[in-house]
Design a protein around this motif. Structure first.
Motif, PDB file in Angstrom:
ATOM      1  N   VAL A 101       0.809  -1.228   0.000  1.00 20.25           N
ATOM      2  CA  VAL A 101       0.000   0.000   0.000  1.00 20.25           C
ATOM      3  C   VAL A 101       0.840   1.274   0.000  1.00 20.25           C
ATOM      4  O   VAL A 101       0.293   2.375   0.054  1.00 20.25           O
ATOM      5  N   THR A 102       2.157   1.160  -0.018  1.00 22.62           N
ATOM      6  CA  THR A 102       3.015   2.348  -0.095  1.00 22.62           C
ATOM      7  C   THR A 102       4.197   2.053  -1.012  1.00 22.62           C
ATOM      8  O   THR A 102       4.648   0.922  -1.143  1.00 22.62           O
ATOM      9  N   ARG A 103       4.665   3.048  -1.652  1.00 21.64           N
ATOM     10  CA  ARG A 103       5.872   3.050  -2.475  1.00 21.64           C
ATOM     11  C   ARG A 103       5.832   2.049  -3.617  1.00 21.64           C
ATOM     12  O   ARG A 103       5.655   2.423  -4.748  1.00 21.64           O
ATOM     13  N   TYR A 104       5.999   0.730  -3.325  1.00 20.74           N
ATOM     14  CA  TYR A 104       6.118  -0.246  -4.404  1.00 20.74           C
ATOM     15  C   TYR A 104       4.761  -0.612  -5.012  1.00 20.74           C
ATOM     16  O   TYR A 104       4.648  -0.845  -6.204  1.00 20.74           O
ATOM     17  N   PHE A 105       3.740  -0.692  -4.188  1.00 19.36           N
ATOM     18  CA  PHE A 105       2.386  -0.990  -4.652  1.00 19.36           C
ATOM     19  C   PHE A 105       2.342  -2.249  -5.523  1.00 19.36           C
ATOM     20  O   PHE A 105       1.873  -2.218  -6.643  1.00 19.36           O
ATOM     21  N   CYS A 106       2.877  -3.333  -5.009  1.00 22.28           N
ATOM     22  CA  CYS A 106       2.783  -4.635  -5.682  1.00 22.28           C
ATOM     23  C   CYS A 106       2.049  -5.587  -4.743  1.00 22.28           C
ATOM     24  O   CYS A 106       2.292  -5.583  -3.535  1.00 22.28           O
ATOM     25  N   LEU A 107       1.169  -6.389  -5.297  1.00 22.07           N
ATOM     26  CA  LEU A 107       0.389  -7.291  -4.461  1.00 22.07           C
ATOM     27  C   LEU A 107       0.542  -8.719  -4.954  1.00 22.07           C
ATOM     28  O   LEU A 107       0.063  -9.082  -6.024  1.00 22.07           O
ATOM     29  N   GLY A 108       1.240  -9.536  -4.175  1.00 21.16           N
ATOM     30  CA  GLY A 108       1.366 -10.943  -4.502  1.00 21.16           C
ATOM     31  C   GLY A 108       0.102 -11.702  -4.125  1.00 21.16           C
ATOM     32  O   GLY A 108      -0.502 -11.433  -3.082  1.00 21.16           O
ATOM     33  N   LEU A 109      -0.307 -12.626  -4.968  1.00 22.30           N
ATOM     34  CA  LEU A 109      -1.497 -13.431  -4.715  1.00 22.30           C
ATOM     35  C   LEU A 109      -1.078 -14.855  -4.356  1.00 22.30           C
ATOM     36  O   LEU A 109       0.013 -15.300  -4.728  1.00 22.30           O
ATOM     37  N   PRO A 110      -1.926 -15.584  -3.631  1.00 24.62           N
ATOM     38  CA  PRO A 110      -1.592 -16.974  -3.280  1.00 24.62           C
ATOM     39  C   PRO A 110      -1.316 -17.805  -4.528  1.00 24.62           C
ATOM     40  O   PRO A 110      -2.114 -17.806  -5.468  1.00 24.62           O
ATOM     41  N   LYS A 111      -0.181 -18.520  -4.528  1.00 21.06           N
ATOM     42  CA  LYS A 111       0.221 -19.254  -5.727  1.00 21.06           C
ATOM     43  C   LYS A 111      -0.779 -20.351  -6.087  1.00 21.06           C
ATOM     44  O   LYS A 111      -1.077 -20.569  -7.270  1.00 21.06           O
ATOM     45  N   ASN A 112      -1.308 -21.046  -5.081  1.00 20.43           N
ATOM     46  CA  ASN A 112      -2.257 -22.119  -5.388  1.00 20.43           C
ATOM     47  C   ASN A 112      -3.536 -21.567  -6.028  1.00 20.43           C
ATOM     48  O   ASN A 112      -4.122 -22.193  -6.910  1.00 20.43           O
ATOM     49  N   PHE A 113      -3.938 -20.362  -5.599  1.00 16.09           N
ATOM     50  CA  PHE A 113      -5.112 -19.722  -6.210  1.00 16.09           C
ATOM     51  C   PHE A 113      -4.809 -19.359  -7.663  1.00 16.09           C
ATOM     52  O   PHE A 113      -5.628 -19.590  -8.553  1.00 16.09           O
ATOM     53  N   CYS A 114      -3.629 -18.775  -7.901  1.00 16.00           N
ATOM     54  CA  CYS A 114      -3.240 -18.374  -9.260  1.00 16.00           C
ATOM     55  C   CYS A 114      -3.132 -19.592 -10.175  1.00 16.00           C
ATOM     56  O   CYS A 114      -3.597 -19.564 -11.326  1.00 16.00           O
ATOM     57  N   ASP A 115      -2.498 -20.660  -9.666  1.00 15.64           N
ATOM     58  CA  ASP A 115      -2.336 -21.873 -10.486  1.00 15.64           C
ATOM     59  C   ASP A 115      -3.688 -22.471 -10.867  1.00 15.64           C
ATOM     60  O   ASP A 115      -3.859 -22.998 -11.977  1.00 15.64           O
ATOM     61  N   ALA A 116      -4.653 -22.379  -9.949  1.00 17.05           N
ATOM     62  CA  ALA A 116      -5.944 -23.024 -10.180  1.00 17.05           C
ATOM     63  C   ALA A 116      -6.916 -22.169 -10.992  1.00 17.05           C
ATOM     64  O   ALA A 116      -7.724 -22.708 -11.748  1.00 17.05           O
ATOM     65  N   HIS A 117      -6.796 -20.832 -10.877  1.00 14.60           N
ATOM     66  CA  HIS A 117      -7.869 -19.995 -11.428  1.00 14.60           C
ATOM     67  C   HIS A 117      -7.409 -18.876 -12.366  1.00 14.60           C
ATOM     68  O   HIS A 117      -8.258 -18.229 -12.978  1.00 14.60           O
ATOM     69  N   LEU A 118      -6.112 -18.636 -12.486  1.00 15.58           N
ATOM     70  CA  LEU A 118      -5.634 -17.560 -13.354  1.00 15.58           C
ATOM     71  C   LEU A 118      -4.772 -18.140 -14.470  1.00 15.58           C
ATOM     72  O   LEU A 118      -4.159 -19.204 -14.301  1.00 15.58           O
ATOM     73  N   PRO A 119      -4.691 -17.460 -15.614  1.00 14.71           N
ATOM     74  CA  PRO A 119      -3.985 -18.020 -16.776  1.00 14.71           C
ATOM     75  C   PRO A 119      -2.469 -17.990 -16.615  1.00 14.71           C
ATOM     76  O   PRO A 119      -1.933 -17.250 -15.796  1.00 14.71           O
ATOM     77  N   LYS A 120      -1.791 -18.812 -17.409  1.00 11.26           N
ATOM     78  CA  LYS A 120      -0.325 -18.831 -17.420  1.00 11.26           C
ATOM     79  C   LYS A 120       0.181 -17.762 -18.392  1.00 11.26           C
ATOM     80  O   LYS A 120       0.962 -18.032 -19.304  1.00 11.26           O
ATOM     81  N   ASP A 121      -0.298 -16.561 -18.173  1.00  7.35           N
ATOM     82  CA  ASP A 121       0.063 -15.465 -19.067  1.00  7.35           C
ATOM     83  C   ASP A 121      -0.277 -14.160 -18.351  1.00  7.35           C
ATOM     84  O   ASP A 121      -1.040 -14.148 -17.387  1.00  7.35           O
ATOM     85  N   ASP A 122       0.296 -13.052 -18.824  1.00  9.48           N
ATOM     86  CA  ASP A 122      -0.027 -11.745 -18.269  1.00  9.48           C
ATOM     87  C   ASP A 122      -1.367 -11.278 -18.846  1.00  9.48           C
ATOM     88  O   ASP A 122      -1.533 -11.220 -20.067  1.00  9.48           O
ATOM     89  N   VAL A 123      -2.311 -10.965 -17.962  1.00  7.81           N
ATOM     90  CA  VAL A 123      -3.638 -10.544 -18.413  1.00  7.81           C
ATOM     91  C   VAL A 123      -4.118  -9.379 -17.545  1.00  7.81           C
ATOM     92  O   VAL A 123      -3.513  -9.047 -16.526  1.00  7.81           O
ATOM     93  N   THR A 124      -5.209  -8.775 -17.963  1.00  7.33           N
ATOM     94  CA  THR A 124      -5.856  -7.736 -17.167  1.00  7.33           C
ATOM     95  C   THR A 124      -6.863  -8.385 -16.226  1.00  7.33           C
ATOM     96  O   THR A 124      -7.740  -9.125 -16.662  1.00  7.33           O
ATOM     97  N   VAL A 125      -6.697  -8.121 -14.935  1.00  2.00           N
ATOM     98  CA  VAL A 125      -7.634  -8.618 -13.924  1.00  2.00           C
ATOM     99  C   VAL A 125      -8.416  -7.424 -13.394  1.00  2.00           C
ATOM    100  O   VAL A 125      -7.827  -6.417 -12.994  1.00  2.00           O
ATOM    101  N   VAL A 126      -9.728  -7.511 -13.404  1.00  2.00           N
ATOM    102  CA  VAL A 126     -10.593  -6.419 -12.957  1.00  2.00           C
ATOM    103  C   VAL A 126     -10.973  -6.640 -11.496  1.00  2.00           C
ATOM    104  O   VAL A 126     -11.438  -7.717 -11.123  1.00  2.00           O
ATOM    105  N   LEU A 127     -10.753  -5.600 -10.676  1.00  2.00           N
ATOM    106  CA  LEU A 127     -11.172  -5.636  -9.281  1.00  2.00           C
ATOM    107  C   LEU A 127     -12.445  -4.814  -9.138  1.00  2.00           C
ATOM    108  O   LEU A 127     -12.521  -3.685  -9.640  1.00  2.00           O
ATOM    109  N   VAL A 128     -13.438  -5.358  -8.459  1.00  2.30           N
ATOM    110  CA  VAL A 128     -14.716  -4.677  -8.257  1.00  2.30           C
ATOM    111  C   VAL A 128     -14.876  -4.391  -6.769  1.00  2.30           C
ATOM    112  O   VAL A 128     -14.838  -5.315  -5.953  1.00  2.30           O
ATOM    113  N   ASP A 129     -15.011  -3.102  -6.414  1.00  3.02           N
ATOM    114  CA  ASP A 129     -15.123  -2.773  -4.991  1.00  3.02           C
ATOM    115  C   ASP A 129     -16.562  -2.940  -4.513  1.00  3.02           C
ATOM    116  O   ASP A 129     -17.450  -3.356  -5.260  1.00  3.02           O
ATOM    117  N   GLU A 130     -16.806  -2.584  -3.249  1.00  3.31           N
ATOM    118  CA  GLU A 130     -18.120  -2.810  -2.648  1.00  3.31           C
ATOM    119  C   GLU A 130     -19.186  -1.879  -3.208  1.00  3.31           C
ATOM    120  O   GLU A 130     -20.376  -2.077  -2.963  1.00  3.31           O
TER     121      GLU A 130
END
Length: 400
Positions: A101-130
């Motif tokens: 949340v400061t300076r670097y602003f990079c957010l790592g995601l759980p690897k098992n979640f990424c392996d199971a549900h995200l592609p093996k490529d760089d893509v645009t992921v949309v975040l939807v707030d409340e």
């Protein structure tokens, strides 16, 4: 220094600290009563569309006793939020660290979640707030995390280290995000809701009063900024309260440099009675935005810069002297606008050139086809000419 430890002066304000706390508790009880008498569904899930229609984590939080809210950690409350979500769609909880949340602003995601549900490529992921507002972020497969666009989401929602976020995959490469604040539901939230970092018709002292920690001290005088020789002479005083102990040293140094650049205390017009933690938050956020402005590149989006400007505008309206930062943002946005405008013109020219190239290629293909046909016809005529020669010679040499 002119600032020194003193005993707390007798409260001469029309509203005492006890009255403030009673009022704050009354407000929270009224909110809790309204929520329990008019309950909203915590989760509304549309199974036919496989989508979450609505979810209000604040309702679930308010349904708990106030004591349990204050004692439970953000992670525990986030886990409760996750548990109340439908299990049909995958989700995970992420605790915010300073690097998120400061300076670097990079957010790592759980690897098992990424392996199971995200592609093996760089893509645009949309975040939807409340509030169902969407933010596009760049997912980097090799780092299993979010990069570009995450900073905009973080700043727009004023995320802090210690906050916990619940991510739920609601569509392909689209995640709903629920935010559980580290501060929970307490008097600070009440002050933030009432002030909302903008002018309020009601006096802030009526609702905002915070206990003084051991490191805080009171002062009846402040050194004129022109008399400050260096950072060692610099103290941050808000409503006669020295709040240096609440601000990390490196932030104090950066804030001093900002004040020195304008030769004044940027916070000197903050309203009296402003909640201490709110004042500290404004100063820390001002320093963070100033650092982000200095570090930003031409690749930054206008939305990110616009978010900074909205935040600073709110600070300015509550008394913070940040006009010079907004002026810098305005110049940067102007440069981006000119650059983007010129880029758009060039894009249009490129489209026209590509269209002309397509037409020329079509014409060239037509010319090639004509040449090919002419070659065939000429070859046929040559063969006819070869057959004609002996007949012609025979006719020419025939006897009279």
């Amino acid at each position: 220094m002119a600032i020194g430890p003193q005993s707390k002066p007798t409260d001469t304000s029309p509203v005492s600290a006890l009255d403030v706390k009673k009022k704050a508790l009354e407000i929270k009880k009224n909110i809790a009563h309204k929520q329990t008498t008019n309950p909203k569904p915590e989760v509304n899930f549309d199974h036919s569309r496989n989508l979450i229609v609505s979810y209000d984590p604040k309702t679930a939080a308010l349904a708990q006793p106030l004591d349990s809210q204050s004692k439970s950690s953000p992670i525990e409350r986030a886990n409760e939020v996750q548990a109340s979500l439908p299990s049909e769609l995958p989700s995970f909880v992420k605790l915010m660290l300073p690097s998120h949340v400061t300076r670097y602003f990079c957010l790592g995601l759980p690897k098992n979640f990424c392996d199971a549900h995200l592609p093996k490529d760089d893509v645009t992921v949309v975040l939807v707030d409340e509030d169902d507002k969407e933010f596009s972020t760049k997912y980097l497969d090799r780092k299993t995390g979010l990069s570009g666009g995450w900073r905009g989401f973080s700043i727009a929602h004023k995320l802090l280290a210690g906050d916990a976020l619940v991510f739920q995959l609601i569509e392909q490469w689209k995640m709903k995000v629920y935010i559980v604040r580290a501060s929970g539901l307490n008097e600070i939230d009440g002050a933030l809701d009432l002030l909302n970092l903008v002018p309020c018709d009601m006096n802030a002292t009526e609702y905002a009063d915070s206990p003084v920690s051991e490191g805080l001290r009171f002062s009846q005088s402040v050194i004129e900024f022109k008399d400050i020789k260096g950072v060692d002479d610099f103290s941050i005083v808000v409503d006669n309260l020295v709040i240096d102990s609440e601000i990390p040293k490196h932030f104090q140094i950066k804030y001093y440099d900002l004040c020195r650049s304008q030769n004044m205390y940027l916070h000197e017009n903050l309203p009296k009675g402003l909640n201490v933690k709110l004042a500290v938050g404004i100063i820390l956020e001002t320093v963070t935005i100033a650092d982000a402005i200095r570090a930003c590149k031409v690749t930054i989006t206008r939305d990110d810069i616009g978010t900074w400007d909205k935040t600073l505008k709110a600070f300015e309206e509550v008394g913070m002297k940040v006009g010079f930062l907004r002026a810098r943002i305005s110049k940067l946005m102007g440069l981006l606008f000119e650059s983007n405008e010129l880029l758009e013109v060039k894009r249009i020219e490129q489209v026209k050139a590509e269209e002309e190239m397509r037409v020329i290629k079509e014409k060239l293909c037509g010319v090639r086809e004509v040449i090919k046909n002419l070659d065939v016809e000429m070859e046929t005529l040559k063969l006819k000419g070869q057959k004609l020669e002996p007949v012609f010679d025979k006719e020419a040499n025939a006897p009279w």
